[in-house]
Design an enzyme around this catalytic site. Structure first.
Site, PDB file in Angstrom:
ATOM      1  N   ARG A  67      -8.269 -32.871  16.975  1.00 40.57           N
ATOM      2  CA  ARG A  67      -7.472 -33.674  17.910  1.00 40.57           C
ATOM      3  C   ARG A  67      -6.005 -33.281  17.732  1.00 40.57           C
ATOM      4  NH1 ARG A  67     -11.245 -38.259  16.857  1.00 40.57           N
ATOM      5  NH2 ARG A  67     -10.014 -38.769  15.023  1.00 40.57           N
ATOM      6  N   LYS A 176     -14.381 -28.844  -1.152  1.00 41.04           N
ATOM      7  CA  LYS A 176     -14.779 -29.900  -2.074  1.00 41.04           C
ATOM      8  C   LYS A 176     -14.222 -31.231  -1.572  1.00 41.04           C
ATOM      9  CE  LYS A 176     -11.105 -30.367  -5.467  1.00 41.04           C
ATOM     10  NZ  LYS A 176     -10.951 -31.790  -5.328  1.00 41.04           N
ATOM     11  N   HIS A 206     -10.509 -23.883  -4.793  1.00 44.20           N
ATOM     12  CA  HIS A 206      -9.312 -23.034  -4.749  1.00 44.20           C
ATOM     13  C   HIS A 206      -8.855 -22.595  -6.136  1.00 44.20           C
ATOM     14  CE1 HIS A 206      -7.337 -26.957  -5.434  1.00 44.20           C
ATOM     15  NE2 HIS A 206      -6.377 -26.250  -5.992  1.00 44.20           N
ATOM     16  N   LYS A 210      -7.239 -18.405  -8.105  1.00 40.65           N
ATOM     17  CA  LYS A 210      -5.978 -18.149  -8.807  1.00 40.65           C
ATOM     18  C   LYS A 210      -6.113 -16.884  -9.660  1.00 40.65           C
ATOM     19  CE  LYS A 210      -4.438 -22.959  -8.859  1.00 40.65           C
ATOM     20  NZ  LYS A 210      -3.247 -22.735  -8.023  1.00 40.65           N
ATOM     21  N   GLU A 244      -1.174 -33.227 -14.057  1.00 44.26           N
ATOM     22  CA  GLU A 244      -0.324 -33.325 -12.870  1.00 44.26           C
ATOM     23  C   GLU A 244       0.762 -34.355 -13.137  1.00 44.26           C
ATOM     24  OE1 GLU A 244      -2.617 -32.786  -8.900  1.00 44.26           O
ATOM     25  OE2 GLU A 244      -3.941 -33.947 -10.192  1.00 44.26           O
ATOM     26  N   HIS A 268     -13.202 -28.213 -10.735  1.00 39.04           N
ATOM     27  CA  HIS A 268     -12.222 -27.299 -11.321  1.00 39.04           C
ATOM     28  C   HIS A 268     -12.495 -27.017 -12.799  1.00 39.04           C
ATOM     29  CE1 HIS A 268     -10.257 -27.736  -7.605  1.00 39.04           C
ATOM     30  NE2 HIS A 268      -9.419 -28.702  -7.900  1.00 39.04           N
ATOM     31  N   LYS A 366      -3.187 -37.766 -13.927  1.00 38.79           N
ATOM     32  CA  LYS A 366      -2.009 -37.836 -13.053  1.00 38.79           C
ATOM     33  C   LYS A 366      -0.898 -38.600 -13.757  1.00 38.79           C
ATOM     34  CE  LYS A 366      -4.220 -37.311  -8.560  1.00 38.79           C
ATOM     35  NZ  LYS A 366      -3.508 -36.057  -8.251  1.00 38.79           N
TER      36      LYS A 366
END
Length: 513
Positions: A67, A176, A206, A210, A244, A268, A366
């Site tokens: 959309r 994923k 992803h 790397k 992170e 991961h 995190k």
């Protein structure tokens, strides 16, 4: 000048030579959900960078379907241009963009709109004639997994997935998470495999794109130096960390339903573990690498005492980079009584002759002090030191650290004498940095993976059996944690103290990146 054969190939070139640039044959990449965050921030820029590096065929076509409700509005071409220019890794080249834009198409509609999907089919048929793509197309499902059934059924209904009917190859890229537990993963795999042959399904992680992750294979199997000590006779433990420094951003609904273990550990980190623990493949081919990774994943064992060796936490308010950070439960869209973890740490074992008795510690979180992903192989201390204890007070374990991000490279830590009259031994580091060793900067992970899909190289893509083996590790942890309150840790700290106590009970401690 080389005399080309009847098949048009240069007889002086070895087709197996991987140093040659890999350029796909004429084809189309269809992105479902091209107006979403992933496409705007990663995929469009990756496609531009590939074109800018000369790695896409002249007749490559980008087709977007979604959309037209992306932020800022405007035309598809304006949105795509801004996305490419804002996030491209390579220097902007207006001529490259104009050529790519002229070969791009956009079909507006929702995934359950038969008329819009039929228009997409018509567009693909027109491109086959006008651009000579010969029916070759990859379909990237850059959409939430809940929408996979709608898109796959539409592709089956219209024959978009039928390679024989199209007269070329057809592949599908699945983002994923691959389900939320083992039963849902099995259901999703069955759904996808009913529409596409398993060999044409590319499950994208992803992290596997790397450069440093791929360098782990080169480090192990291209050198004689490391492999003889890559086992339980010399290795004390392995630590895999993905930290992170950001919170959940605008992903409250997704993260509340998923949590750190499902979001990161299942894919991961378990993939990094598999690459670290796998045996040498008989050849560097997709099937050979996948076989060895699957063996490693199936050899994983959970600790008997999950109370001690499986820790999950949730960030509380604190300070990070000089700024006040709110608690997870204060984030917009998160319930005040949320029990979702933003930190997870676990000790795993690998039940093989090579790794028996060696603990693999994995953690992710995190609002930690810095953004870093690394694999640290901690070697055993020398069985005998002829030096006095005072001479070696600052001597730790030899370490081989593979830094996946952000400072891509490898560090080797070992003991060395401190200059001076006394015999003092302490740790020093030898660093290899990608940015300094090579003139060409590392491509983004999505560049490599999109190119792999278009050339048909499935080496870096987990197969369905790997996904299922990973869920068999995570599901018992989720069952154990179900209903439990996560331990709190202040934003800006390295997780809850219970995580440190987990390693301390084994006489070890976390490496501070």
């Amino acid at each position: 000048m080389a005399d080309f054969g009847a098949d048009g190939l240069n007889p002086l070139r070895d087709p197996a030579d991987r140093r040659l640039p890999r350029v796909p044959e004429p084809c189309a990449l269809v992105i479902f959900g091209i107006g979403g965050d992933l496409s705007r921030k990663k995929l469009i820029a990756a496609i531009y960078d590939l074109a800018n590096r000369g790695l896409l065929p002249t007749d490559f076509v980008l087709v977007g379907f979604s959309r037209a409700d992306w932020p800022g509005g405007g035309s598809f071409e304006a949105m795509a241009r801004k996305s490419a220019k804002d996030h491209a890794r390579t220097v902007w080249n207006e001529e490259v963009w104009r050529r790519l834009a002229s070969n791009s198409r956009f079909v507006e509609g929702s995934f359950d709109d038969d008329a819009a999907i039929d228009e997409l089919v018509s567009t693909m048929a027109d491109l086959k004639q006008s651009h000579g793509i010969e029916g070759n197309a990859a379909f990237y499902l850059s959409i939430p997994p809940t929408l996979f059934p709608d898109v796959l059924k539409q592709m089956q209904r219209t024959g978009l997935s039928d390679a024989k009917k199209a007269g070329g190859w057809r592949r599908v890229v699945v983002e994923k998470p691959f389900g939320h537990d083992l039963p849902s993963a099995l259901e999703l795999n069955k759904l996808v495999d009913n529409v596409f042959p398993p060999r044409d399904v590319y499950r994208i992680d992803h992290y596997l794109g790397k450069e440093t992750v791929q360098n782990l294979l080169a480090l192990r199997f291209a050198n004689q130096l490391f492999e003889p000590v890559w086992n339980g006779n010399f290795v004390d433990s392995v630590q895999i960390t993905m930290a992170e420094d950001v919170g959940i951003g605008g992903r409250a609904a997704f993260y509340q339903a998923t949590g750190a273990a499902r979001d990161v550990l299942q894919n991961h980190l378990l993939q990094l573990l598999a690459l670290t623990a796998m045996e040498e493949p008989v050849e560097f081919s997709p099937e050979a690498v996948r076989i060895e990774k699957l063996k490693a994943l199936r050899a994983i064992s959970l600790p008997d005492d999950l109370e001690r060796y499986a820790v999950r936490g949730q960030y509380d308010q604190g300070w990070l980079a000089g700024e006040r950070a709110c608690s997870f439960r204060s984030e917009e869209g998160i319930p005040e009584d949320s029990k979702t973890e933003t930190y997870a740490a676990v000790r795993l074992g690998i039940e093989t002759r090579r790794w028996a008795g060696v603990p693999f510690y994995m953690r992710t979180g995190k609002r930690l002090p810095k953004r870093v992903t690394e694999i640290s192989v901690m070697f055993k201390k020398a069985p005998h030191l002829p030096f006095s204890k005072t001479d070696t007070q600052e001597l730790g374990h030899n370490q081989l650290v593979i830094r996946v991000q952000p400072d891509e490279g490898v560090t080797l830590k070992f003991g060395s004498k401190v200059p001076g009259s006394a015999m003092e031994v302490r740790d020093v580091a030898m660093d290899f940095l990608y940015g300094e060793a090579f003139t060409e900067s590392s491509p983004e992970a999505y560049e490599r993976l999109i190119l792999d899909v278009l050339v048909g190289d499935a080496t870096l893509f987990p197969r369905s059996e790997e996904v299922e083996a990973s869920w068999r590790v995570i599901d018992p942890l989720e069952k154990f944690w179900d209903g439990q309150e996560p331990y709190l840790y202040r934003a800006g700290e390295w997780g809850p103290k219970e995580s440190d106590e987990m390693l301390a009970s084994d006489g070890r401690q976390w490496r501070r990146p």
